[in-house]
Design a protein around this motif. Sequence first.
Motif, mmCIF file in Angstrom:
data_model
loop_
_atom_site.group_PDB
_atom_site.id
_atom_site.type_symbol
_atom_site.label_atom_id
_atom_site.label_comp_id
_atom_site.label_asym_id
_atom_site.label_seq_id
_atom_site.Cartn_x
_atom_site.Cartn_y
_atom_site.Cartn_z
ATOM 1 N N ASP A 1 20.726 5.998 28.388
ATOM 2 C CA ASP A 1 21.518 4.846 27.571
ATOM 3 C C ASP A 1 20.364 4.538 26.468
ATOM 4 O O ASP A 1 19.304 4.383 26.800
ATOM 5 N N PRO A 2 20.785 4.744 25.170
ATOM 6 C CA PRO A 2 19.939 4.693 24.173
ATOM 7 C C PRO A 2 19.340 3.074 24.038
ATOM 8 O O PRO A 2 18.220 2.794 23.250
ATOM 9 N N ALA A 3 20.272 2.079 24.542
ATOM 10 C CA ALA A 3 19.583 0.492 24.682
ATOM 11 C C ALA A 3 18.562 0.400 25.814
ATOM 12 O O ALA A 3 17.850 -0.721 25.709
ATOM 13 N N ASN A 4 18.333 1.612 26.533
ATOM 14 C CA ASN A 4 17.214 1.129 27.599
ATOM 15 C C ASN A 4 16.536 2.304 27.681
ATOM 16 O O ASN A 4 16.123 3.183 28.364
ATOM 17 N N PRO A 5 15.446 2.307 26.622
ATOM 18 C CA PRO A 5 14.472 3.428 26.387
ATOM 19 C C PRO A 5 13.472 3.537 27.594
ATOM 20 O O PRO A 5 13.221 2.595 28.188
ATOM 21 N N SER A 6 13.158 4.841 27.937
ATOM 22 C CA SER A 6 12.241 4.917 28.917
ATOM 23 C C SER A 6 10.736 4.683 28.494
ATOM 24 O O SER A 6 10.583 4.265 27.453
ATOM 25 N N LEU A 7 9.892 4.622 29.539
ATOM 26 C CA LEU A 7 8.459 4.047 29.166
ATOM 27 C C LEU A 7 7.699 5.254 28.322
ATOM 28 O O LEU A 7 7.317 4.948 27.123
ATOM 29 N N VAL B 1 -3.586 2.648 22.180
ATOM 30 C CA VAL B 1 -5.030 2.728 22.765
ATOM 31 C C VAL B 1 -4.827 1.264 23.178
ATOM 32 O O VAL B 1 -5.355 0.758 24.381
ATOM 33 N N ARG B 2 -4.173 0.370 22.676
ATOM 34 C CA ARG B 2 -4.060 -1.298 23.097
ATOM 35 C C ARG B 2 -3.198 -1.256 24.169
ATOM 36 O O ARG B 2 -3.408 -1.913 25.020
ATOM 37 N N ALA B 3 -2.075 -0.543 24.289
ATOM 38 C CA ALA B 3 -1.216 -0.484 25.066
ATOM 39 C C ALA B 3 -1.788 0.024 26.444
ATOM 40 O O ALA B 3 -1.857 -0.623 27.451
ATOM 41 N N LEU B 4 -2.563 1.121 26.331
ATOM 42 C CA LEU B 4 -3.273 1.427 27.502
ATOM 43 C C LEU B 4 -4.185 0.614 28.286
ATOM 44 O O LEU B 4 -4.561 0.520 29.372
ATOM 45 N N ALA B 5 -5.006 0.070 27.185
ATOM 46 C CA ALA B 5 -5.985 -0.937 27.751
ATOM 47 C C ALA B 5 -5.201 -2.163 28.736
ATOM 48 O O ALA B 5 -5.875 -2.578 29.499
ATOM 49 N N ILE B 6 -4.162 -2.586 27.856
ATOM 50 C CA ILE B 6 -3.480 -3.580 28.588
ATOM 51 C C ILE B 6 -3.021 -3.143 29.854
ATOM 52 O O ILE B 6 -2.882 -3.859 31.105
ATOM 53 N N LEU B 7 -2.406 -2.032 30.295
ATOM 54 C CA LEU B 7 -1.887 -1.559 31.390
ATOM 55 C C LEU B 7 -3.158 -1.156 32.288
ATOM 56 O O LEU B 7 -2.920 -1.579 33.712
ATOM 57 N N LYS B 8 -4.172 -0.724 31.846
ATOM 58 C CA LYS B 8 -5.254 -0.601 33.029
ATOM 59 C C LYS B 8 -5.878 -1.909 33.176
ATOM 60 O O LYS B 8 -6.242 -1.990 34.503
ATOM 61 N N THR B 9 -5.932 -2.998 32.529
ATOM 62 C CA THR B 9 -6.045 -4.236 32.876
ATOM 63 C C THR B 9 -5.189 -4.894 33.902
ATOM 64 O O THR B 9 -5.480 -5.496 35.064
ATOM 65 N N LEU B 10 -3.867 -4.652 33.803
ATOM 66 C CA LEU B 10 -2.914 -5.106 34.653
ATOM 67 C C LEU B 10 -2.909 -4.303 36.118
ATOM 68 O O LEU B 10 -2.414 -4.753 36.897
ATOM 69 N N THR B 11 -3.556 -3.074 36.021
ATOM 70 C CA THR B 11 -3.394 -2.132 37.554
ATOM 71 C C THR B 11 -4.806 -2.211 37.909
ATOM 72 O O THR B 11 -4.994 -1.806 39.153
#
Length: 89
Positions: A59-65, A78-88
């Motif tokens: 479904d194009p309205a629901n893109p995958s990660l 780079v920013r997204a990875l830093a945020i994900l690392k913080t969250l995990t």
Amino acid sequence: MLQKWLVHRNMTAEELSQALDTSKSVISKLMNGKQRYNQDWLEKIAYVLRCDVPSLFKDPANPSLDDIYSALSNEDKVRALAILKTLTS
């Protein structure tokens, strides 16, 4: 899923048929399951709809990660990875 992609790209079945140099009835048969897709059709449709073949089945309205991540600039990745690392952590 083809209908959703047409809506997503603001395109009609007739416009798709013209872009593929085929008839609207062929597109209708593909959309209704009365004609089978083959690799050639899938590649042509994906090219016109500006996506890859596997994306045609999502479904194009629901893109995958992966879809979201690949659309980011390198700086945003780079920013997204830093945020994900913080969250995990």
